[in-house]
Design an enzyme around this catalytic site. Structure first.
Site, PDB file in Angstrom:
ATOM      1  N   ASN A 109       0.812  -1.214   0.000  1.00 37.07           N
ATOM      2  CA  ASN A 109       0.000   0.000   0.000  1.00 37.07           C
ATOM      3  C   ASN A 109       0.851   1.274   0.000  1.00 37.07           C
ATOM      4  O   ASN A 109       0.439   2.292  -0.531  1.00 37.07           O
ATOM      5  CB  ASN A 109      -1.014  -0.010   1.155  1.00 37.07           C
ATOM      6  CG  ASN A 109      -0.369   0.107   2.504  1.00 37.07           C
ATOM      7  OD1 ASN A 109       0.597  -0.606   2.786  1.00 37.07           O
ATOM      8  ND2 ASN A 109      -0.881   1.004   3.344  1.00 37.07           N
ATOM      9  N   ASP A 139       1.747 -10.316   3.226  1.00 43.09           N
ATOM     10  CA  ASP A 139       0.838 -10.063   4.358  1.00 43.09           C
ATOM     11  C   ASP A 139      -0.629 -10.161   3.968  1.00 43.09           C
ATOM     12  O   ASP A 139      -1.495 -10.264   4.828  1.00 43.09           O
ATOM     13  CB  ASP A 139       1.097  -8.667   4.940  1.00 43.09           C
ATOM     14  CG  ASP A 139       2.468  -8.553   5.546  1.00 43.09           C
ATOM     15  OD1 ASP A 139       2.984  -9.587   6.021  1.00 43.09           O
ATOM     16  OD2 ASP A 139       3.039  -7.446   5.558  1.00 43.09           O
ATOM     17  N   ARG A 183       2.534  -8.066  10.843  1.00 44.71           N
ATOM     18  CA  ARG A 183       2.514  -7.017  11.851  1.00 44.71           C
ATOM     19  C   ARG A 183       1.100  -6.713  12.334  1.00 44.71           C
ATOM     20  O   ARG A 183       0.823  -6.684  13.526  1.00 44.71           O
ATOM     21  CB  ARG A 183       3.137  -5.743  11.278  1.00 44.71           C
ATOM     22  CG  ARG A 183       3.346  -4.632  12.258  1.00 44.71           C
ATOM     23  CD  ARG A 183       3.892  -3.402  11.563  1.00 44.71           C
ATOM     24  NE  ARG A 183       5.128  -3.701  10.852  1.00 44.71           N
ATOM     25  CZ  ARG A 183       6.314  -3.789  11.435  1.00 44.71           C
ATOM     26  NH1 ARG A 183       6.428  -3.632  12.732  1.00 44.71           N
ATOM     27  NH2 ARG A 183       7.392  -4.047  10.724  1.00 44.71           N
ATOM     28  N   GLU A 238       3.939 -12.557  14.728  1.00 45.03           N
ATOM     29  CA  GLU A 238       4.944 -11.677  15.345  1.00 45.03           C
ATOM     30  C   GLU A 238       4.302 -10.380  15.848  1.00 45.03           C
ATOM     31  O   GLU A 238       4.813  -9.736  16.746  1.00 45.03           O
ATOM     32  CB  GLU A 238       6.048 -11.341  14.340  1.00 45.03           C
ATOM     33  CG  GLU A 238       5.527 -10.592  13.106  1.00 45.03           C
ATOM     34  CD  GLU A 238       6.597 -10.163  12.119  1.00 45.03           C
ATOM     35  OE1 GLU A 238       7.759 -10.593  12.241  1.00 45.03           O
ATOM     36  OE2 GLU A 238       6.251  -9.377  11.200  1.00 45.03           O
ATOM     37  N   LEU A 297      12.990 -16.777   5.820  1.00 42.57           N
ATOM     38  CA  LEU A 297      12.760 -17.964   4.993  1.00 42.57           C
ATOM     39  C   LEU A 297      11.379 -17.935   4.353  1.00 42.57           C
ATOM     40  O   LEU A 297      11.197 -18.302   3.205  1.00 42.57           O
ATOM     41  CB  LEU A 297      12.905 -19.241   5.824  1.00 42.57           C
ATOM     42  CG  LEU A 297      14.251 -19.500   6.508  1.00 42.57           C
ATOM     43  CD1 LEU A 297      14.327 -20.928   7.009  1.00 42.57           C
ATOM     44  CD2 LEU A 297      15.421 -19.196   5.599  1.00 42.57           C
ATOM     45  N   ARG A 299       9.472 -15.682   3.227  1.00 48.50           N
ATOM     46  CA  ARG A 299       9.117 -14.822   2.106  1.00 48.50           C
ATOM     47  C   ARG A 299      10.026 -15.029   0.886  1.00 48.50           C
ATOM     48  O   ARG A 299       9.756 -14.461  -0.174  1.00 48.50           O
ATOM     49  CB  ARG A 299       9.124 -13.355   2.517  1.00 48.50           C
ATOM     50  CG  ARG A 299      10.491 -12.741   2.644  1.00 48.50           C
ATOM     51  CD  ARG A 299      10.350 -11.260   2.978  1.00 48.50           C
ATOM     52  NE  ARG A 299      11.650 -10.616   2.943  1.00 48.50           N
ATOM     53  CZ  ARG A 299      11.919  -9.445   3.459  1.00 48.50           C
ATOM     54  NH1 ARG A 299      10.961  -8.779   4.086  1.00 48.50           N
ATOM     55  NH2 ARG A 299      13.104  -8.900   3.384  1.00 48.50           N
TER      56      ARG A 299
END
Lengths: 406, 406
Positions: A109, A139, A183, A238, A297, A299
């Protein structure tokens, strides 16, 4: 009226397994249009534009482009630069100097935002210019889109990883905590559940940033699973946040690093996983408690790609070129589900994709806030492609004991 | 004289991607011999034997056995128990009670040791008994063997992981440190180099337990690579040792955990990688420094298997059954290279495999002690199988700058 000039393609943000498919989709499709002089690739995203660092992709061979398309991570290299107004003016200045009339930026974005500002600059200067944002992010958090290229392959990696560690945990039982990227959106962590088949298959618990994380609840739930199955596999995002909305990892990471957007860097620390491990060890009487932080790893792993993801990444690139070159339009290419399973591509106003990100909708998360729903599995399954891996257990009958029964 | 009775198969130690191939190899091959009553699988390795916890694999279907063979991690579950004399006596006691005449244990050198002791017990009691150890370990550290089943697939994972993170690091440059399993032998860490193709491909530095690790030398070498390529990818074995022979990770891991052999548990902590990251950040002016600890993914990841490894794991199982049932012999099945590439299987005395482990030979490590040699690549290549993944870079020509040249 056909707009003649050059094409510039750039790649921004974190790499994915299929981002080069989009690059090659734009490059090969653009080269079919006679109004296109040359197809340039900007090296290191927008940074390469202001540094006039371009490769002439018109002089690349089709064979090598196809080989690059199958290679993960940004072949044009990338940047974490988040351009402000001045930076965007510079971008526009360089593009104009090179007679660039078509700009394609592959990214999340923030990249949509950049494309939008550059496009506004062009409008102000009365410079005829088409700018298209091409979606990409593991994501899966872009608005308007049903899903985003890059997500399916990363989801496949996470699913295969959890299928494997679950078998490992079955063989040598205990508590296992796998920390997955994400995130604010839990889509990637949620993918850990996709290959569950036997009733006792892990992950038994899934914690997402969409639900407040309480250590007490976590402990209680781990104990419950452990008491039932003699083991427990947990997938943790995470980005899980406490009741106050603060990332749980924040207080744990020493020497925290922040990115250009002011976000704490989560992926390069095992602190969250190790903290949860110690918490379980201290409070439950379980000996074998382990964690892994999947890190980079997930991605970029070579050789773990969803073919559906690969094709769609290619198609958003091709469609981007067609929207700009056939239809003379600006915008963001968006993916829309039109069947089970089929998709179509539309062009959406840049500002609609640029400003915010998307979280997991409520109906994808179970009531307990510690797992996903069947609706999510139905949503995800086609995205990871046909090649799927399932575990197989032995089901031979138990032998009667001799000594114990004497 | 044919020895009639039952077969017991067990799996010990850490799971691998192909350990079930060996299990199924023994099970299917044994079932062909008329002197075999039943084929039992002991649940949780030797622990299952003393608990009389057996599955009757004779009553398993071939289809399900073949499905299990393709599933990673120990289908019979595993144990970390390291049997002493008394434990081995108990094992023998149970095996005798069930009229077991053939014992197959799939594992590393500790498992070979167990098989040896159980066999000595049988000899002392004049109980006719055949015991065979079947090699398995991702560490590739068994003596006598050219290599061991499980290594090729884990090596493939490590190689694909490094190919990916290297591309990621190329796109967003900095220093990347990947920590790979291997307490005393560097074979798995060394596999990180197998898919290097372009001159600037990482890993640029490889640190193995076979060479003393000096932080000063490490820092100097990272700087050198970074100055040359603008980035640096490092593969580090979790077991690297300082000049005194102490594991570097030992002083870094808080709340250290030790296994049954008194070895510190290295794999479940990111401490080594994070410590090296901080050391680089503190001493070199490099902003982007990251690490991942590959952890459990590397030994159990679903869907990353070397077909050569798979076939050999199957064959050591079949050969084990043949050595015991045709030839009435005890020992450890060992793999010997007989061509480029071909192997043969022999039966070796248990004590030769049981006592010690193997390190990387000197001619596999470069002079600087920070990378591997071509000889190692030649050794490893056939073991990861035909399916190999290589990166492809763009090679389009640079465009002449307009603004900068004005």
């Amino acid at each position: 009226m056909t707009l003649k000039g050059k094409v510039v393609i750039a790649q921004g943000g974190g790499p994915t397994a299929v981002i080069n498919q989009s690059l090659v989709g734009v490059a090969l499709e653009s080269r079919k249009f006679s109004q296109v002089d040359r197809v340039y690739g900007a090296v290191k995203g927008v940074r390469g534009i202001i540094e006039e660092d371009f490769l002439d992709l018109s002089q690349e061979t089709t064979h090598n482009l196809e080989s690059v398309a199958r290679t993960p991570a940004s072949a044009l290299l990338s940047t974490r630069d988040k351009p402000d107004e001045k930076y965007c003016e510079e971008i526009f200045h360089v593009l104009k100097a090179h007679d660039v009339r078509y700009f394609f930026y592959i990214g999340g974005n923030d990249s949509a935002s950049t494309v939008h500002i550059v496009n506004e600059n062009a409008k102000k200067s009365d410079y005829e210019f088409r700018a298209i944002h091409i979606p990409k992010t593991i994501d899966n958090d872009l608005l308007v889109n049903d899903h985003t290229p890059g997500y399916g392959s990363a989801a496949k990696f996470v699913s295969q990883a959890f299928t494997g560690v679950d078998l490992d945990n079955r063989a040598l039982p205990g508590v296992y905590i796998g920390v997955v990227m994400g995130r604010d959106a839990g889509f990637l962590t949620a993918a850990s559940s996709i290959a569950q088949k036997y009733y006792d298959d892990g992950p038994h618990l899934i914690y997402l940033p969409e639900r407040p994380f309480s250590k007490e609840k976590f402990l209680r739930e781990v104990k419950e699973v452990y008491d039932k199955w003699g083991r427990c596999v947990v997938a943790v995002s995470e980005g899980i946040k406490n009741e106050a909305g603060e990332p749980v990892a924040k207080e744990l990471i020493q020497r925290a690093e922040y990115d250009a957007h002011g976000n704490i860097l989560l992926s390069s620390s095992g602190a969250l996983g190790e903290n949860l491990v110690n918490y379980v060890k201290e409070n439950l009487n379980i000996k074998r408690v382990r964690s892994d932080t999947f890190g980079y790893l997930q991605r970029s792993f070579m050789g773990c790609v969803s073919e559906v993801d690969q094709h769609e990444a290619r198609e958003v690139g091709e469609k981007a070129a067609q929207f700009a070159l056939w239809h003379n339009q600006d915008g963001s290419v968006t993916i829309h589900r039109t069947g089970d399973y089929s998709v179509d591509y539309q062009l959406t106003a840049l500002e609609k994709v640029a400003k915010h990100t998307k979280s997991m909708p409520d109906h994808f998360i179970n009531k307990g806030g510690n797992h996903i729903t069947e609706a999510f599995r139905k949503y995800l399954r086609p995205l990871v492609g046909e090649e799927r891996f399932f575990a197989h257990h032995l089901r031979a009958p138990q032998v009667e004991k001799i000594l114990k029964n004497r």
